[in-house]
Design a protein around this motif. Structure first.
Motif, PDB file in Angstrom:
ATOM      1  N   PHE A 127       0.738  -1.181  -0.086  1.00  0.00           N
ATOM      2  CA  PHE A 127      -0.179  -0.112  -0.102  1.00  0.00           C
ATOM      3  C   PHE A 127       1.010   1.296   0.036  1.00  0.00           C
ATOM      4  CE2 PHE A 127      -2.333  -3.400   2.378  1.00  0.00           C
ATOM      5  CZ  PHE A 127      -3.649  -3.578   1.453  1.00  0.00           C
ATOM      6  N   GLY A 128       1.928   1.164  -0.595  1.00  0.00           N
ATOM      7  CA  GLY A 128       3.021   2.162  -0.655  1.00  0.00           C
ATOM      8  C   GLY A 128       3.363   2.874   0.694  1.00  0.00           C
ATOM      9  N   PRO A 129       3.174   4.154   1.046  1.00  0.00           N
ATOM     10  CA  PRO A 129       3.662   4.632   2.208  1.00  0.00           C
ATOM     11  C   PRO A 129       2.333   4.720   3.040  1.00  0.00           C
ATOM     12  CG  PRO A 129       3.323   6.572   0.695  1.00  0.00           C
ATOM     13  CD  PRO A 129       3.120   5.229  -0.114  1.00  0.00           C
ATOM     14  N   LEU A 130       1.314   4.213   2.889  1.00  0.00           N
ATOM     15  CA  LEU A 130       0.047   4.282   3.756  1.00  0.00           C
ATOM     16  C   LEU A 130       0.289   3.048   4.508  1.00  0.00           C
ATOM     17  CD1 LEU A 130      -2.697   5.642   1.492  1.00  0.00           C
ATOM     18  CD2 LEU A 130      -0.981   6.773   3.126  1.00  0.00           C
ATOM     19  N   LYS A 131       0.722   3.002   5.669  1.00  0.00           N
ATOM     20  CA  LYS A 131       1.002   1.616   6.307  1.00  0.00           C
ATOM     21  C   LYS A 131       0.236   1.516   7.862  1.00  0.00           C
ATOM     22  CE  LYS A 131       4.402   0.141   3.786  1.00  0.00           C
ATOM     23  NZ  LYS A 131       4.526  -1.009   3.302  1.00  0.00           N
ATOM     24  N   CYS A 132      -0.655   2.539   8.133  1.00  0.00           N
ATOM     25  CA  CYS A 132      -1.336   2.293   9.208  1.00  0.00           C
ATOM     26  C   CYS A 132      -2.153   1.024   9.705  1.00  0.00           C
ATOM     27  CB  CYS A 132      -2.175   3.721   9.519  1.00  0.00           C
ATOM     28  SG  CYS A 132      -1.156   5.007   9.784  1.00  0.00           S
ATOM     29  N   ARG A 133      -3.019   0.901   8.399  1.00  0.00           N
ATOM     30  CA  ARG A 133      -3.732  -0.312   8.680  1.00  0.00           C
ATOM     31  C   ARG A 133      -2.889  -1.642   8.744  1.00  0.00           C
ATOM     32  NH1 ARG A 133      -8.487  -0.380   4.132  1.00  0.00           N
ATOM     33  NH2 ARG A 133      -6.786   0.057   2.933  1.00  0.00           N
TER      34      ARG A 133
ATOM     35  N   PHE B  33      -4.446  12.030  11.046  1.00  0.00           N
ATOM     36  CA  PHE B  33      -4.741  12.540   9.659  1.00  0.00           C
ATOM     37  C   PHE B  33      -3.792  11.601   8.652  1.00  0.00           C
ATOM     38  CE2 PHE B  33      -5.454  16.783  11.510  1.00  0.00           C
ATOM     39  CZ  PHE B  33      -6.671  16.771  11.495  1.00  0.00           C
ATOM     40  N   VAL B  34      -2.850  11.209   9.025  1.00  0.00           N
ATOM     41  CA  VAL B  34      -2.344   9.788   8.292  1.00  0.00           C
ATOM     42  C   VAL B  34      -3.361   8.759   8.138  1.00  0.00           C
ATOM     43  CG1 VAL B  34      -0.372   8.323   7.820  1.00  0.00           C
ATOM     44  CG2 VAL B  34       0.060  10.720   8.249  1.00  0.00           C
ATOM     45  N   GLU B  35      -3.767   8.220   9.380  1.00  0.00           N
ATOM     46  CA  GLU B  35      -4.516   7.010   9.489  1.00  0.00           C
ATOM     47  C   GLU B  35      -5.814   7.467   8.544  1.00  0.00           C
ATOM     48  OE1 GLU B  35      -5.110   6.784  13.653  1.00  0.00           O
ATOM     49  OE2 GLU B  35      -3.609   5.516  13.805  1.00  0.00           O
ATOM     50  N   ALA B  36      -6.274   8.517   8.580  1.00  0.00           N
ATOM     51  CA  ALA B  36      -7.368   9.248   7.963  1.00  0.00           C
ATOM     52  C   ALA B  36      -7.549   8.995   6.277  1.00  0.00           C
ATOM     53  CB  ALA B  36      -7.867  10.657   8.232  1.00  0.00           C
ATOM     54  N   LEU B  37      -5.972   9.053   5.917  1.00  0.00           N
ATOM     55  CA  LEU B  37      -5.846   8.844   4.429  1.00  0.00           C
ATOM     56  C   LEU B  37      -6.368   7.125   3.828  1.00  0.00           C
ATOM     57  CD1 LEU B  37      -2.299  10.519   3.875  1.00  0.00           C
ATOM     58  CD2 LEU B  37      -4.932  11.462   3.259  1.00  0.00           C
TER      59      LEU B  37
ATOM     60  N   LEU C 220      -1.309  22.423   8.557  1.00  0.00           N
ATOM     61  CA  LEU C 220      -0.185  22.005   9.642  1.00  0.00           C
ATOM     62  C   LEU C 220       1.029  22.289   9.064  1.00  0.00           C
ATOM     63  CD1 LEU C 220      -1.975  18.838  11.407  1.00  0.00           C
ATOM     64  CD2 LEU C 220      -1.926  21.328  12.163  1.00  0.00           C
ATOM     65  N   LYS C 221       1.124  22.432   7.807  1.00  0.00           N
ATOM     66  CA  LYS C 221       2.427  22.558   7.081  1.00  0.00           C
ATOM     67  C   LYS C 221       3.404  21.465   7.261  1.00  0.00           C
ATOM     68  CE  LYS C 221       3.088  27.559   7.051  1.00  0.00           C
ATOM     69  NZ  LYS C 221       1.913  27.838   7.507  1.00  0.00           N
ATOM     70  N   ALA C 222       2.540  20.218   6.944  1.00  0.00           N
ATOM     71  CA  ALA C 222       2.985  18.838   7.089  1.00  0.00           C
ATOM     72  C   ALA C 222       3.929  18.147   6.242  1.00  0.00           C
ATOM     73  CB  ALA C 222       1.804  17.926   7.627  1.00  0.00           C
ATOM     74  N   ILE C 223       5.358  19.046   5.944  1.00  0.00           N
ATOM     75  CA  ILE C 223       5.833  18.433   4.960  1.00  0.00           C
ATOM     76  C   ILE C 223       6.585  17.012   5.204  1.00  0.00           C
ATOM     77  CG2 ILE C 223       6.909  20.853   4.402  1.00  0.00           C
ATOM     78  CD1 ILE C 223       9.245  20.526   5.957  1.00  0.00           C
ATOM     79  N   GLU C 224       6.322  16.490   6.305  1.00  0.00           N
ATOM     80  CA  GLU C 224       6.887  15.168   6.711  1.00  0.00           C
ATOM     81  C   GLU C 224       5.750  14.033   5.893  1.00  0.00           C
ATOM     82  OE1 GLU C 224       5.602  17.587   8.839  1.00  0.00           O
ATOM     83  OE2 GLU C 224       6.173  16.843  10.799  1.00  0.00           O
ATOM     84  N   CYS C 225       4.859  14.512   5.499  1.00  0.00           N
ATOM     85  CA  CYS C 225       3.733  13.790   5.054  1.00  0.00           C
ATOM     86  C   CYS C 225       3.437  13.735   3.556  1.00  0.00           C
ATOM     87  CB  CYS C 225       2.225  14.013   5.604  1.00  0.00           C
ATOM     88  SG  CYS C 225       2.412  13.696   7.336  1.00  0.00           S
ATOM     89  N   ILE C 226       4.714  14.382   2.914  1.00  0.00           N
ATOM     90  CA  ILE C 226       4.572  14.447   1.327  1.00  0.00           C
ATOM     91  C   ILE C 226       4.571  13.261   0.720  1.00  0.00           C
ATOM     92  CG2 ILE C 226       6.145  15.144  -0.495  1.00  0.00           C
ATOM     93  CD1 ILE C 226       6.794  17.501   0.885  1.00  0.00           C
ATOM     94  N   ASP C 227       5.156  12.221   1.298  1.00  0.00           N
ATOM     95  CA  ASP C 227       5.264  10.835   0.486  1.00  0.00           C
ATOM     96  C   ASP C 227       3.799  10.246   0.444  1.00  0.00           C
ATOM     97  OD1 ASP C 227       7.822  10.965   0.300  1.00  0.00           O
ATOM     98  OD2 ASP C 227       8.472   9.564   1.742  1.00  0.00           O
ATOM     99  N   GLN C 228       3.108  10.420   1.524  1.00  0.00           N
ATOM    100  CA  GLN C 228       1.681   9.725   1.753  1.00  0.00           C
ATOM    101  C   GLN C 228       0.891  10.638   0.972  1.00  0.00           C
ATOM    102  OE1 GLN C 228       3.825  10.491   4.203  1.00  0.00           O
ATOM    103  NE2 GLN C 228       3.563   8.750   5.975  1.00  0.00           N
ATOM    104  N   LEU C 229       0.986  11.773   0.866  1.00  0.00           N
ATOM    105  CA  LEU C 229       0.083  12.586   0.036  1.00  0.00           C
ATOM    106  C   LEU C 229       0.304  12.369  -1.544  1.00  0.00           C
ATOM    107  CD1 LEU C 229       0.301  16.045   1.970  1.00  0.00           C
ATOM    108  CD2 LEU C 229      -1.849  15.027   1.441  1.00  0.00           C
TER     109      LEU C 229
ATOM    110  N   THR D 227      -3.392   7.471  -6.535  1.00  0.00           N
ATOM    111  CA  THR D 227      -4.048   6.250  -6.413  1.00  0.00           C
ATOM    112  C   THR D 227      -5.293   6.236  -5.723  1.00  0.00           C
ATOM    113  OG1 THR D 227      -3.086   5.803  -4.235  1.00  0.00           O
ATOM    114  CG2 THR D 227      -1.586   5.027  -5.866  1.00  0.00           C
ATOM    115  N   ASP D 228      -5.730   7.470  -5.162  1.00  0.00           N
ATOM    116  CA  ASP D 228      -7.107   7.440  -4.791  1.00  0.00           C
ATOM    117  C   ASP D 228      -8.049   7.574  -5.780  1.00  0.00           C
ATOM    118  OD1 ASP D 228      -8.191   8.514  -1.769  1.00  0.00           O
ATOM    119  OD2 ASP D 228      -9.483   8.622  -3.086  1.00  0.00           O
ATOM    120  N   VAL D 229      -9.150   6.766  -5.443  1.00  0.00           N
ATOM    121  CA  VAL D 229     -10.123   6.542  -6.397  1.00  0.00           C
ATOM    122  C   VAL D 229     -11.270   7.708  -6.494  1.00  0.00           C
ATOM    123  CG1 VAL D 229     -10.318   3.983  -6.040  1.00  0.00           C
ATOM    124  CG2 VAL D 229     -11.653   5.347  -4.583  1.00  0.00           C
ATOM    125  N   ALA D 230     -11.293   8.699  -5.656  1.00  0.00           N
ATOM    126  CA  ALA D 230     -11.968   9.789  -5.696  1.00  0.00           C
ATOM    127  C   ALA D 230     -11.466  11.076  -6.102  1.00  0.00           C
ATOM    128  CB  ALA D 230     -12.588  10.163  -4.201  1.00  0.00           C
TER     129      ALA D 230
END
Length: 336
Positions: free
Chosen positions: A55-61, A269-273, A291-300, A306-309
Motif C-alpha cells: 500500500f505504498g507509504p500508507l502503512k497504518c492499517r 490524519f495519516v490514518e484518515a488517508l 499544519l505545514k506537514a512536509i513530513e507527510c509529502i510521501d503519503q500525499l 492512487t485515490d479513487v475519488a
C-alpha cells in the motif's frame, strides 16, 4: 503461500490430537465452546490478513493488523492451552487462570454471561451494556443513546457497525478483555461516557449548524485535543464554503502549536488517508496543508496518484503544491 490460518490448523492437529484428514466429520477440539471461540478468532485473523500487502507509504492499517495478529496469536495459544489441560470451560475463574486482566471487566462479563463463558451474542451483550449504563446515557447524551453501545461493541470487535448488528454476530470473552488491556483501560463507566461524548460531538459537527459547531469547539476542545474520531470529522469541515471552515482551520492551527498535539494530529490524519470515507480522506489532505506537514509529502503523493475519488486527488495535489512552496521558503531562509 501459508496465510497463517493453515498454520493454526496444523497447530490444532498436532497439539490437540485430532485429525486434519478429509473426513466428513468437522474437526473439533472436543469442546464446543472452544471450537466456536477459535472459529471467531480465526475468522478475525483472516480479516486482518486482508490489510497486509503493498500500500505504498500508507502503512497504518497494516501496522494495526500486524499488532492485532500478535494479540490473536496469544489468544489462540491460550484457548489451545485450555484444550490441553482438559478445561471444562464452565467457570470463568478456570478459563482466566493465569491471565492478567481487569477485575472490573471480568465482573461485568460474568454478570452478563448467558449459558456460555467464552462468548455471547452481540444482542445479549448490547442489552447488558444498556441495563448497566442506559440511564446514565439517557440523562446526559440521549441524542446518541441508540448508537453508543453498538459503537463500543464495534470497537471491541474491530469491525463495522453493520457486522455488530448481524443476526449471528458474537463477541468473545478474549476480544472484550484483550481490547481494553491493550489500551490500558479498565473503567467501563468512563469508556462508555467517553464514547457518548465523542458521538455527540460528531453529531454536532455533521449537523451543519455553524453556531453549535463553534460552541462545541470553544466549550469542549478549547484546551484539549479531540479524539481521533472527532478530529477526523472536524477535518471534513475544512472544505465547507461557510465561515465555519476558517474557524476550524484557526482552531487546528492554534492547537498544533503544541508539538505533542501536532504529532498526534499528524498520526490521526495519516490514518484518515486510509478511511473508506471520501470526505474524511479529503479533509485529512487539507489538514496537512494547515499544519505545514512536509513530513507527510510521501503519503500525499501516493494518495494523489492512487485515490479513487477525484475530490481527494485534487485536495492532495493542492496540498502538495502548498507544501512545496513551504519547503522552498524554508530552504531559502536556511541558506540566507
Amino acid at each position: 503461500m501459508d496465510s497463517g490460518i493453515e498454520s493454526i490448523g496444523r497447530h490444532l492437529s498436532e497439539d490437540c490430537g485430532f485429525s486434519s484428514s478429509s473426513s466428513p466429520v468437522p474437526e473439533s477440539t472436543g469442546n464446543e465452546q472452544i471450537d466456536s471461540a477459535l472459529l471467531h478468532h480465526v475468522m478475525y485473523c483472516e480479516r486482518l490478513l486482508e490489510h497486509l500487502g503493498a500500500f505504498g507509504p500508507l502503512k497504518c492499517r497494516e501496522i494495526h493488523a500486524l499488532h492485532n495478529l500478535e494479540i490473536q496469536a496469544d489468544i489462540i495459544e491460550h484457548l489451545l492451552e485450555l484444550v490441553l489441560i482438559g478445561a471444562t470451560v464452565l467457570e470463568l475463574e478456570e478459563v482466566l487462570h493465569g491471565v492478567l486482566c481487569s477485575e472490573k471487566l471480568v465482573e461485568f462479563w460474568e454478570q452478563s454471561m448467558q449459558s456460555t463463558v467464552l462468548y455471547q451474542t452481540t444482542d445479549h451483550f448490547h442489552a447488558a451494556l444498556e441495563r448497566a449504563y442506559g440511564s446514565l446515557i439517557r440523562v446526559n447524551h440521549n441524542e446518541v443513546f441508540d448508537k453508543v453501545f453498538v459503537h463500543v461493541i464495534s470497537k471491541i470487535m474491530d469491525c463495522p457497525v453493520s457486522m455488530v448488528q448481524a443476526h449471528d454476530s458474537v463477541v468473545t470473552l478474549h476480544q472484550f478483555l484483550f481490547h481494553f488491556k491493550d489500551r490500558g483501560k479498565s473503567d467501563l463507566d468512563k469508556i462508555i461516557v467517553e464514547a457518548a461524548v465523542d458521538l455527540s460531538a460528531i453529531e454536532i459537527l455533521r449537523s451543519g449548524n455553524n453556531e453549535l459547531i463553534k460552541g462545541l469547539i470553544q466549550k469542549t476542545y478549547k484546551k484539549r485535543l479531540p479524539s481521533s474520531d472527532v478530529l477526523q470529522t472536524l477535518s471534513t469541515l475544512l472544505y465547507r464554503t461557510s465561515d465555519v471552515r476558517k474557524f476550524v482551520g484557526s482552531y487546528l492551527k492554534t492547537i498544533s502549536v503544541d508539538a505533542e498535539a501536532r504529532d498526534k494530529m499528524l498520526v490521526t490524519f495519516v490514518e484518515a488517508l486510509e478511511s473508506p470515507r471520501d470526505d474524511v480522506r479529503q479533509g485529512a489532505c487539507i489538514a496537512f496543508a494547515l499544519l505545514k506537514a512536509i513530513e507527510c509529502i510521501d503519503q500525499l503523493t501516493y494518495v494523489c496518484q492512487t485515490d479513487v475519488a477525484a475530490a481527494v486527488k485534487l485536495a492532495a495535489k493542492e496540498t502538495l503544491l502548498t507544501l512545496g512552496n513551504a519547503c522552498n521558503l524554508f530552504l531559502s531562509s536556511s541558506a540566507s
